[in-house]
Design a protein around this motif. Structure first.
Motif, PDB file in Angstrom:
ATOM      1  N   GLN A 217       0.818  -1.205   0.000  1.00 14.42           N
ATOM      2  CA  GLN A 217       0.000   0.000   0.000  1.00 14.42           C
ATOM      3  C   GLN A 217       0.858   1.264   0.000  1.00 14.42           C
ATOM      4  O   GLN A 217       0.586   2.203  -0.747  1.00 14.42           O
ATOM      5  CB  GLN A 217      -0.855   0.018   1.261  1.00 14.42           C
ATOM      6  CG  GLN A 217      -2.334  -0.066   1.008  1.00 14.42           C
ATOM      7  CD  GLN A 217      -3.073  -0.273   2.313  1.00 14.42           C
ATOM      8  OE1 GLN A 217      -2.657   0.211   3.361  1.00 14.42           O
ATOM      9  NE2 GLN A 217      -4.161  -1.021   2.250  1.00 14.42           N
ATOM     10  N   ASN A 218       1.878   1.267   0.844  1.00 13.66           N
ATOM     11  CA  ASN A 218       2.737   2.450   0.911  1.00 13.66           C
ATOM     12  C   ASN A 218       3.483   2.671  -0.398  1.00 13.66           C
ATOM     13  O   ASN A 218       3.731   3.804  -0.795  1.00 13.66           O
ATOM     14  CB  ASN A 218       3.762   2.314   2.035  1.00 13.66           C
ATOM     15  CG  ASN A 218       3.103   2.298   3.387  1.00 13.66           C
ATOM     16  OD1 ASN A 218       1.931   2.633   3.503  1.00 13.66           O
ATOM     17  ND2 ASN A 218       3.841   1.898   4.400  1.00 13.66           N
ATOM     18  N   SER A 221       0.704   4.084  -2.725  1.00 14.39           N
ATOM     19  CA  SER A 221       0.147   5.396  -2.400  1.00 14.39           C
ATOM     20  C   SER A 221       1.182   6.502  -2.574  1.00 14.39           C
ATOM     21  O   SER A 221       0.831   7.673  -2.566  1.00 14.39           O
ATOM     22  CB  SER A 221      -0.367   5.410  -0.966  1.00 14.39           C
ATOM     23  OG  SER A 221       0.723   5.331  -0.074  1.00 14.39           O
ATOM     24  N   GLY A 222       2.447   6.127  -2.729  1.00 17.59           N
ATOM     25  CA  GLY A 222       3.467   7.157  -2.908  1.00 17.59           C
ATOM     26  C   GLY A 222       4.031   7.662  -1.592  1.00 17.59           C
ATOM     27  O   GLY A 222       4.836   8.596  -1.576  1.00 17.59           O
ATOM     28  N   VAL A 223       3.609   7.054  -0.473  1.00 18.10           N
ATOM     29  CA  VAL A 223       4.120   7.497   0.831  1.00 18.10           C
ATOM     30  C   VAL A 223       5.633   7.280   0.915  1.00 18.10           C
ATOM     31  O   VAL A 223       6.367   8.152   1.399  1.00 18.10           O
ATOM     32  CB  VAL A 223       3.398   6.755   1.975  1.00 18.10           C
ATOM     33  CG1 VAL A 223       4.149   6.946   3.283  1.00 18.10           C
ATOM     34  CG2 VAL A 223       1.976   7.270   2.122  1.00 18.10           C
TER      35      VAL A 223
ATOM     36  N   VAL B 101      -1.942  12.139  -4.460  1.00 13.96           N
ATOM     37  CA  VAL B 101      -2.021  12.261  -3.005  1.00 13.96           C
ATOM     38  C   VAL B 101      -1.233  11.111  -2.378  1.00 13.96           C
ATOM     39  O   VAL B 101      -1.511   9.949  -2.634  1.00 13.96           O
ATOM     40  CB  VAL B 101      -3.487  12.213  -2.534  1.00 13.96           C
ATOM     41  CG1 VAL B 101      -3.550  12.139  -1.022  1.00 13.96           C
ATOM     42  CG2 VAL B 101      -4.233  13.432  -3.042  1.00 13.96           C
ATOM     43  N   ALA B 102      -0.196  11.454  -1.607  1.00  9.13           N
ATOM     44  CA  ALA B 102       0.647  10.427  -0.997  1.00  9.13           C
ATOM     45  C   ALA B 102       0.578  10.560   0.519  1.00  9.13           C
ATOM     46  O   ALA B 102       1.341  11.293   1.136  1.00  9.13           O
ATOM     47  CB  ALA B 102       2.086  10.569  -1.493  1.00  9.13           C
ATOM     48  N   LEU B 103      -0.395   9.855   1.108  1.00 10.21           N
ATOM     49  CA  LEU B 103      -0.630   9.935   2.549  1.00 10.21           C
ATOM     50  C   LEU B 103      -1.021   8.550   3.037  1.00 10.21           C
ATOM     51  O   LEU B 103      -1.380   7.684   2.242  1.00 10.21           O
ATOM     52  CB  LEU B 103      -1.787  10.899   2.832  1.00 10.21           C
ATOM     53  CG  LEU B 103      -1.619  12.350   2.371  1.00 10.21           C
ATOM     54  CD1 LEU B 103      -2.970  13.039   2.349  1.00 10.21           C
ATOM     55  CD2 LEU B 103      -0.652  13.091   3.276  1.00 10.21           C
ATOM     56  N   TYR B 104      -0.943   8.348   4.350  1.00 15.05           N
ATOM     57  CA  TYR B 104      -1.468   7.109   4.921  1.00 15.05           C
ATOM     58  C   TYR B 104      -2.987   7.240   5.030  1.00 15.05           C
ATOM     59  O   TYR B 104      -3.479   8.033   5.824  1.00 15.05           O
ATOM     60  CB  TYR B 104      -0.912   6.888   6.321  1.00 15.05           C
ATOM     61  CG  TYR B 104       0.519   6.428   6.392  1.00 15.05           C
ATOM     62  CD1 TYR B 104       0.876   5.166   5.919  1.00 15.05           C
ATOM     63  CD2 TYR B 104       1.496   7.218   6.970  1.00 15.05           C
ATOM     64  CE1 TYR B 104       2.180   4.732   6.009  1.00 15.05           C
ATOM     65  CE2 TYR B 104       2.810   6.778   7.069  1.00 15.05           C
ATOM     66  CZ  TYR B 104       3.146   5.530   6.583  1.00 15.05           C
ATOM     67  OH  TYR B 104       4.430   5.093   6.681  1.00 15.05           O
ATOM     68  N   PHE B 115       3.853  12.336  11.179  1.00 18.23           N
ATOM     69  CA  PHE B 115       4.760  11.378  10.548  1.00 18.23           C
ATOM     70  C   PHE B 115       5.756  12.093   9.637  1.00 18.23           C
ATOM     71  O   PHE B 115       6.976  11.901   9.759  1.00 18.23           O
ATOM     72  CB  PHE B 115       3.980  10.337   9.752  1.00 18.23           C
ATOM     73  CG  PHE B 115       4.849   9.457   8.900  1.00 18.23           C
ATOM     74  CD1 PHE B 115       5.581   8.428   9.475  1.00 18.23           C
ATOM     75  CD2 PHE B 115       4.967   9.672   7.529  1.00 18.23           C
ATOM     76  CE1 PHE B 115       6.409   7.624   8.702  1.00 18.23           C
ATOM     77  CE2 PHE B 115       5.788   8.868   6.746  1.00 18.23           C
ATOM     78  CZ  PHE B 115       6.501   7.848   7.337  1.00 18.23           C
ATOM     79  N   PHE B 116       5.246  12.934   8.750  1.00 21.90           N
ATOM     80  CA  PHE B 116       6.172  13.576   7.810  1.00 21.90           C
ATOM     81  C   PHE B 116       7.097  14.550   8.534  1.00 21.90           C
ATOM     82  O   PHE B 116       8.254  14.701   8.169  1.00 21.90           O
ATOM     83  CB  PHE B 116       5.401  14.227   6.659  1.00 21.90           C
ATOM     84  CG  PHE B 116       4.853  13.198   5.702  1.00 21.90           C
ATOM     85  CD1 PHE B 116       5.713  12.488   4.875  1.00 21.90           C
ATOM     86  CD2 PHE B 116       3.504  12.900   5.665  1.00 21.90           C
ATOM     87  CE1 PHE B 116       5.233  11.510   4.011  1.00 21.90           C
ATOM     88  CE2 PHE B 116       3.012  11.925   4.808  1.00 21.90           C
ATOM     89  CZ  PHE B 116       3.878  11.226   3.981  1.00 21.90           C
TER      90      PHE B 116
END
Ligand SMILES: Nc1ncnc2c1ncn2[C@@H]1O[C@H](COP(=O)(O)OP(=O)(O)OP(=O)(O)O)[C@@H](O)[C@H]1O
Ligand SMILES: [Mg+2]
Lengths: 389, 330
Positions: A217-218, A221-223, B101-104, B115-116
């Motif tokens: 998932q990470n 999602s690009g996290v 959008v890059a988030l948990y 977190f960031f």
């Protein structure tokens, strides 16, 4: 601190996932109960007993002796014809037919004969008969003791038999000692002591692999990509996830071990060895989980393929049934998967009461599996992260 | 469309040392050259727009700037610090807001910001204070304890930007922050981008919305096929086509073929179908009045019905048509 930020995020996310919690805690315990109750051992003989319902104390003592013998799985049949049918259908290995006159004969002189019915084709029959004979000898010892007491000091036979039984129970039993010496060494003990360690091995692995979905998932999602824009290297992310997966596996193991010990009376063997085994197995799971996270493309893939792989490896490795009962080639094949070495180690600890030195070899092998998986996973994950940019 | 605004005179300190300095960036993917010799710089307090169609190389450039992709050649410096050789100090100055959008999704708004922030090693007190400030800034204070997957698309976009701001970057890098956002949220996002510039943050920002670039950016670079084909203030760029006319033809029929036929005329600098407004062909031409009859003839020959014709003041759209012959695509 940055490593721990990654660890924390993953642990919080998985702890917040009700489904994951169900699979990590409730399901294993439920299955431990089901298997613990149903699997009454692979080293037991199934013995039927037919006895008159209104029989005297000698008959009752004999039936109790047979029922309580840990080597026998005893079923009481109402009459001989039902018992014979069961024998014909291979539902039982042997049937002990207790004569209605047993109590009268036992009180008097002469020899008592106890017929045991076996089917001609039954492979277990002779061994079953031998097991029954040893139980009967136990019983006969008490009957003789009772008769001796009656002859020497008088009194009622019934009460003397009761006395003999109590005395026998208070005296260390010879037959119990023999079982330990002969050691059913290829098997885990029965009931919960069987189901809890095997399910520990099975579920810690399956859940760790399923948790791999969070890594996928990470990645999607690009996290991770975004995290790498911070002054953070791929190694930090991998280490953070490793710590997260390891903590989750350890917490899950601690829960299963505690529930086993407290609720099901499982004795986990030498503490140092058990601790080492739990730790190494958590590392094996961690490696597998990270690898799943690196290799799969979608979280759905992890959720559908991961458990199937885990169950297959569990079957091969002896989590579902002992490898001692499968053909030699399958047993050899089973030892390709790490599960088999973990189950072997628990067997050593629980059945043979070995200490740390007895499982050291297994621990080394499992450590090698853990190291291999972690290395592969780290390489694969670092490669993935290098190309997320 | 909006006219170039006068704000540029207030903010940029263009004679100052550039905060971001990209020099001759090249990046290939296999045989495709995604970025082909891009050089640009952004001064402190300046808002720079990188404008280009899909696949022009905007995201690739942005990722190289942020140290996420290695350039095949060329260098990036942030405040004089190399991004690739010793990334730590340079990366600390950059706030990166990715295109997607890059988030948990299963953590809360606040947890995501924390977190960031932790990735930049902010001390706890300062981190907590910054998170509150950022929540205020992106107008999500009331939603701090909500999970990201319960937010609307526009809110997620705002949080996506917020996550790049927690560590108070001096260079904010935004990759198409307004794509797929309703006009209201888009307006809010553009307003905050403007405020960042006012606060002295350098902003580099990609888009393919012309009017956005015209309104927000002190300077615009137009990128196509991996190369910067023009650069300047919106006013300077529009001046490139000051002598030209922009014609808008509302029509029906095979407009793609019609636009192609128009481009074949020597007096036509560029012509294309406006994708955002189905049924309109934009053309940049020399001397629209005398060319008009021929454009109408051409429409007739291509069985295109013209419903209205308008000659408008040139804008960045016209600049792009003029420079590339085709329109920016959405
Ligand atoms: N990882 C990659 N592998 C192969 N090709 C890539 C990769 N990333 C980008 N490209 C190619 O490089 C070119 C530029 O892509 P880029 O994403 O930079 O465009 P863009 O200007 O951001 O477009 P958009 O407006 O659609 O976001 C495209 O042709 C794209 O296909
Ligand atoms: Mg892009």
């Amino acid at each position: 601190m940055r490593i721990l930020a990654v660890t924390r995020a993953t642990v919080v996310r998985i702890a917040r996932d009700r489904g994951a919690l169900f699979f990590m805690v409730l399901l294993p315990v439920a299955i431990i109960v089901v298997i613990g109750v149903t699997v009454r051992g692979f080293d037991q003989f199934r013995v039927g007993v037919v006895a008159a319902a209104d029989a005297g104390p000698v008959t009752r003592d004999l039936v109790t002796t047979l029922t309580d013998d840990p080597a026998l799985r005893t079923h009481v049949y109402p009459d001989q014809s039902t018992a014979r049918t069961a024998l014909r259908r291979s539902e039982t290995d042997a049937v002990v037919v207790v004569p209605a006159t047993l109590d009268r004969q036992a009180a008097g002189p002469g020899t008592v004969t106890l017929p045991i019915l076996v089917a001609p084709s039954a492979t277990n029959a002779q061994a079953a008969v031998a097991a029954v004979e040893s139980a009967v000898a136990d019983h006969a010892g008490r009957v003789q003791a009772a008769r001796f007491t009656v002859a020497e000091t008088g009194g009622a036979f019934d009460s003397r038999l009761g006395l003999a039984a109590r005395t026998a129970a208070a005296t260390p039993s010879v037959s119990v000692t023999q079982r330990t010496v002969n050691g059913q060494s290829s098997y885990l003990p029965l009931g919960y002591s069987y189901s809890t360690p095997t399910m520990l091995v099975l579920f810690v692995f399956i859940n760790a692999v399923s948790n791999g979905a969070s890594i996928v998932q990470n990645r999607q999602s690009g996290v991770y990509s975004r995290a790498l824009a911070a002054p953070v290297g791929a190694g930090t992310l991998v280490l953070g996830e490793t710590l997260a997966y390891l903590s989750l596996a350890l917490v899950q193991s601690a829960l299963i071990v505690s529930v086993g010990a407290l609720a099901f009376g499982v004795s986990w063997g030498a503490p140092a060895a058990a601790l080492a085994l739990v730790g190494v197995w958590a590392l094996v799971g961690t490696g597998a989980g990270l690898l799943a996270g690196a290799l799969f493309r979608t979280p759905e893939q992890v959720h559908s393929i991961g458990p199937a792989v885990g169950i297959t490896l569990g079957m091969l490795g002896g989590c579902m049934w002992p490898l001692a009962i499968v053909p030699a080639w399958l047993r050899a094949a089973g030892h390709v998967v790490p599960q088999s070495w973990a189950v072997d180690s628990w067997t050593e600890l629980l059945s043979r009461h070995g200490g740390l030195h007895a499982v050291l070899g297994y621990l080394v092998i499992l450590t090698a599996y853990a190291a291999g998986l972690l290395l592969l996973a780290t390489l694969a994950l670092r490669r993935r992260l290098a190309s997320v940019g | 469309m909006a006219t170039p605004q006068a704000a540029q005179t207030i903010r940029p300190q263009q004679d100052a040392e550039p905060l971001l300095d990209c020099s001759k960036l090249v990046r290939r993917f296999g045989s495709r050259t995604a970025v082909d010799g891009v050089s640009l710089d952004v001064a402190p307090g300046e808002t720079y727009g990188l404008l280009g169609p899909n696949g022009a190389g905007k995201t690739t450039t942005i990722k190289i700037v942020c140290g996420l992709l290695e350039a095949d050649s060329g260098t990036v410096r942030v405040a004089g610090l190399p991004v690739r050789a010793a990334p730590g100090p340079a990366k600390r100055l950059i706030g990166y807001v990715p295109q997607e959008v890059a988030l948990y999704p299963d953590l809360t708004v606040r947890e995501n910001l924390l977190f960031f922030g932790r990735l930049y090693r902010l001390p706890r007190r300062r981190l907590e204070r910054r998170v509150e400030e950022v929540l205020e800034l992106i107008d999500l204070t009331a939603r701090g304890e909500d999970r990201v997957d319960s937010l609307s698309g526009g809110m997620r976009r705002r949080l996506n930007i917020g996550a790049g701001l927690v560590h108070s970057p001096t260079l904010l890098v935004l990759d198409e922050p307004t794509v797929g956002v309703d006009p209201q949220s888009r307006h809010a996002i553009m307003e905050s981008v403007r405020r960042f510039g006012d606060q002295g943050m350098a902003v580099i920002y990609t888009t393919h919305y012309m009017e956005e670039a015209e309104r927000l950016c002190d300077r615009v670079g137009i990128i196509d096929h991996g190369s910067l084909i023009a650069e300047g203030t919106p006013r300077e760029l529009v001046a490139l086509v000051a002598e030209k006319d922009q014609v808008q033809l509302v029509a029906s029929g095979d407009l793609t073929r019609y636009a192609e036929a128009c481009r074949a005329l020597p007096e036509v600098e560029g012509a294309d179908v406006d994708r955002s407004d189905e049924g309109t062909v934009h053309a940049v031409v020399r001397d629209a009045r005398s060319l008009l009859p021929r454009l109408l003839d051409l429409a007739h020959a291509n069985r295109v019905q013209i419903r209205s014709v308008e000659i408008v003041e040139p804008d960045l759209e016209a600049v792009f048509l003029h420079l590339t012959g085709t329109a920016l695509r959405e």
